[in-house]
Design an enzyme around this catalytic site. Sequence first.
Site, PDB file in Angstrom:
ATOM      1  N   SER A   1      -1.193  31.704 -25.297  1.00 48.19           N
ATOM      2  CA  SER A   1      -1.888  33.039 -25.257  1.00 48.19           C
ATOM      3  C   SER A   1      -2.152  33.610 -26.751  1.00 48.19           C
ATOM      4  O   SER A   1      -0.983  33.373 -27.586  1.00 48.19           O
ATOM      5  CB  SER A   1      -1.275  34.051 -24.440  1.00 48.19           C
ATOM      6  OG  SER A   1      -1.736  35.545 -25.020  1.00 48.19           O
TER       7      SER A   1
ATOM      8  N   ASN B   1      -0.130  28.294 -20.404  1.00 46.95           N
ATOM      9  CA  ASN B   1      -0.952  28.527 -19.331  1.00 46.95           C
ATOM     10  C   ASN B   1      -1.527  27.057 -18.808  1.00 46.95           C
ATOM     11  O   ASN B   1      -1.750  26.243 -19.700  1.00 46.95           O
ATOM     12  CB  ASN B   1      -1.989  29.416 -19.528  1.00 46.95           C
ATOM     13  CG  ASN B   1      -1.468  30.829 -20.007  1.00 46.95           C
ATOM     14  OD1 ASN B   1      -0.506  31.189 -19.295  1.00 46.95           O
ATOM     15  ND2 ASN B   1      -2.135  31.560 -20.956  1.00 46.95           N
TER      16      ASN B   1
ATOM     17  N   GLN C   1     -38.515  15.313 -11.062  1.00 47.18           N
ATOM     18  CA  GLN C   1     -38.053  15.106 -12.496  1.00 47.18           C
ATOM     19  C   GLN C   1     -36.651  15.964 -12.611  1.00 47.18           C
ATOM     20  O   GLN C   1     -35.885  15.800 -13.303  1.00 47.18           O
ATOM     21  CB  GLN C   1     -38.906  15.566 -13.501  1.00 47.18           C
ATOM     22  CG  GLN C   1     -38.596  15.291 -14.877  1.00 47.18           C
ATOM     23  CD  GLN C   1     -39.584  15.540 -15.886  1.00 47.18           C
ATOM     24  OE1 GLN C   1     -40.551  14.530 -15.982  1.00 47.18           O
ATOM     25  NE2 GLN C   1     -39.749  16.443 -16.878  1.00 47.18           N
TER      26      GLN C   1
ATOM     27  N   THR D   1       1.966  26.516   5.420  1.00 44.68           N
ATOM     28  CA  THR D   1       1.009  26.589   5.905  1.00 44.68           C
ATOM     29  C   THR D   1       0.608  28.398   5.598  1.00 44.68           C
ATOM     30  O   THR D   1       1.786  29.148   5.575  1.00 44.68           O
ATOM     31  CB  THR D   1       1.154  26.586   7.543  1.00 44.68           C
ATOM     32  OG1 THR D   1       2.095  27.337   8.172  1.00 44.68           O
ATOM     33  CG2 THR D   1       1.150  24.860   7.853  1.00 44.68           C
ATOM     34  N   HIS D   2      -0.682  28.861   5.577  1.00 45.29           N
ATOM     35  CA  HIS D   2      -0.624  30.215   5.454  1.00 45.29           C
ATOM     36  C   HIS D   2      -0.183  30.466   4.015  1.00 45.29           C
ATOM     37  O   HIS D   2       0.422  31.588   3.662  1.00 45.29           O
ATOM     38  CB  HIS D   2      -0.379  30.837   6.401  1.00 45.29           C
ATOM     39  CG  HIS D   2      -0.952  30.778   7.698  1.00 45.29           C
ATOM     40  ND1 HIS D   2      -2.052  31.133   8.473  1.00 45.29           N
ATOM     41  CD2 HIS D   2      -0.359  29.819   8.690  1.00 45.29           C
ATOM     42  CE1 HIS D   2      -2.282  30.441   9.586  1.00 45.29           C
ATOM     43  NE2 HIS D   2      -1.251  29.825   9.760  1.00 45.29           N
TER      44      HIS D   2
ATOM     45  N   LYS E   1       3.698  32.774 -23.343  1.00 47.61           N
ATOM     46  CA  LYS E   1       2.825  32.014 -22.264  1.00 47.61           C
ATOM     47  C   LYS E   1       2.500  30.506 -22.677  1.00 47.61           C
ATOM     48  O   LYS E   1       2.312  30.174 -23.980  1.00 47.61           O
ATOM     49  CB  LYS E   1       1.480  32.812 -22.314  1.00 47.61           C
ATOM     50  CG  LYS E   1       1.503  33.922 -21.808  1.00 47.61           C
ATOM     51  CD  LYS E   1       2.071  34.219 -20.463  1.00 47.61           C
ATOM     52  CE  LYS E   1       1.033  33.739 -19.394  1.00 47.61           C
ATOM     53  NZ  LYS E   1      -0.159  34.740 -19.301  1.00 47.61           N
TER      54      LYS E   1
ATOM     55  N   GLU F   1      -6.791  25.077 -14.442  1.00 49.78           N
ATOM     56  CA  GLU F   1      -7.831  26.225 -14.201  1.00 49.78           C
ATOM     57  C   GLU F   1      -9.376  25.584 -14.156  1.00 49.78           C
ATOM     58  O   GLU F   1     -10.367  26.158 -13.730  1.00 49.78           O
ATOM     59  CB  GLU F   1      -7.431  27.400 -14.974  1.00 49.78           C
ATOM     60  CG  GLU F   1      -6.323  27.939 -14.399  1.00 49.78           C
ATOM     61  CD  GLU F   1      -5.606  29.170 -15.315  1.00 49.78           C
ATOM     62  OE1 GLU F   1      -5.541  30.256 -14.865  1.00 49.78           O
ATOM     63  OE2 GLU F   1      -5.306  28.777 -16.413  1.00 49.78           O
TER      64      GLU F   1
HETATM   65  N1  ARG Z   1     -39.932  11.422 -15.687  1.00 47.10           N
HETATM   66  C1  ARG Z   1     -40.391  11.275 -14.659  1.00 47.10           C
HETATM   67  C2  ARG Z   1     -39.396  11.758 -13.315  1.00 47.10           C
HETATM   68  O1  ARG Z   1     -38.302  11.541 -13.521  1.00 47.10           O
HETATM   69  C3  ARG Z   1     -40.885   9.885 -14.330  1.00 47.10           C
HETATM   70  C4  ARG Z   1     -41.844   9.804 -13.288  1.00 47.10           C
HETATM   71  C5  ARG Z   1     -43.170  10.270 -13.538  1.00 47.10           C
HETATM   72  N2  ARG Z   1     -44.152  10.104 -12.666  1.00 47.10           N
HETATM   73  C6  ARG Z   1     -45.414  10.581 -12.525  1.00 47.10           C
HETATM   74  N3  ARG Z   1     -46.116  10.133 -11.648  1.00 47.10           N
HETATM   75  N4  ARG Z   1     -45.794  11.629 -13.384  1.00 47.10           N
HETATM   76  O2  ARG Z   1     -39.879  12.387 -12.425  1.00 47.10           O
END
Ligand code: ARG
Length: 468
Positions: free
Chosen positions: A286, A294, A331, A158-159, A292, A299
């Site tokens: 490295s 790593n 979209q 812990t810590h 090294k 990471e």
């Molecule tokens: N490519 C568009 C989107 O993913 C599809 C829907 C488009 N609809 C519209 N009313 N323009 O949002």
Amino acid sequence: MAEQKQATWGGRFREGPDPRMVAFSESVSFDKRLAPFDIRGSQAHARMLAHAGLIESDEAEAICAGLDELLDEIAAGKFTWDPALEDVHMNIEQALRGRVPAAAKLHTARSRNDQVATAMRLYFRDAAERLRAALDKLLATLLDQAEATQSVHIPGYTHLQRAQPVSMAHHFLAYAEMFGRDRERFAAFGERANICPLGAGALAGTTLPIDREHTAKLLGFVDAEGEPRLTRNSLDAVADRDLFIEFAAACAICAVHLSRAAEDFILWNSSEFGFITFPDGFTTGSSLMPQKKNPDALELIRGKSARTHGALSTLLTLCKGLPLTYNRDLQEDKPPVFDCLDTTLACLDILEGTLAGARPNPARCAAAVADPLLLATDVADYLVRKGMPFRDAHHAVGALVALAEDKGVPLDKLPDADATAVSPLLTPDWKACFDLRKALEAREMPGMPGPKAVAGEIKAWRGRLGAG
Ligand code: ARG
């Protein structure tokens, strides 16, 4: 000319879009990965249209066959995507219209709004399944490592200070718990995704006599009894992006687990701890320092996990101010989701590979866990068993620790006379508290690091994974 450029919605336009607008508004460069889901949705929709008598069944079959061909071409990398057609949906529809006359009927009683909502729900169902498979693989490797390290003891921290002894197996099982919760979260998420929005139309359904239940059944949007599951409000069906946010949140939580695991194992791998070594295949050297080796894989897991957290924030911010229903802003919902899936799958896979080849270093672990201070709490428990209130016992053992420190001796080497002077309840048998094996064997209640409890958990986990 507008008709040539934008055949699907160009009817009311006199001019085609500005080339800058085409580049700005296209999404096909990233949403083309929805092609298999879009095609499945369209095939079900076409069959439903035939079932409802809105198109002929040979038209539906021609549409479905044409879509199968397109899917093969897309999978083979032979399909040419056109950004002027905006998105994956219009690219596919347009290509189909070039081959199948009935394709002009495919969009009957459908909008891209319910179309994209459907494609994404199919995508999410699939994503949940893929993540579950990746988690199962990682969990199996964690269990293998737990199995192999039941008698390797390390300090628990812990810590980041040595606290109390545990087995390395118990530590691996802690990660099994975390990734097990992720597994449950993705399964529950997959269930919530399993609802069919087709029929919502643009936002207000359709006047045409479609059969929503039929489409839902064709797409497997059904409950355990095989009954169709339909969205209940057409406005919500096209405006809702909860699943996107939930998906990113589930990935972000899983990424927290991945990142914490990476951090623990990076520490364990350092020369300072030296508890574990990793296979060459998941480490790098490295360019300057020849000695090294790593832990870059870990990471990068810790670093890449940040992307999912950014994605979650993007999605929350994207949706918070949007009026109902669909807005083109939405979209932008896809790149963060795609990145979440890619990143989470890749990190799960790389952690699995790194851990599968990890080897504990029992000598270094034994040296670290030999610190008698790790059992100071057990001495307090010893006093409690002899009737001392815990707060007093805590204080007495604190005094013992200070005394040992002053005398420059390890706690378990403090003369019995000194111990008795602190409390007469500390009779010479107090030193039995420093038997590490016994200390662990005294912790066999549920969830504790006792060897039997740990073995039981490994078995229970194997059962859980086997049960699917
Ligand atoms: N490519 C568009 C989107 O993913 C599809 C829907 C488009 N609809 C519209 N009313 N323009 O949002």
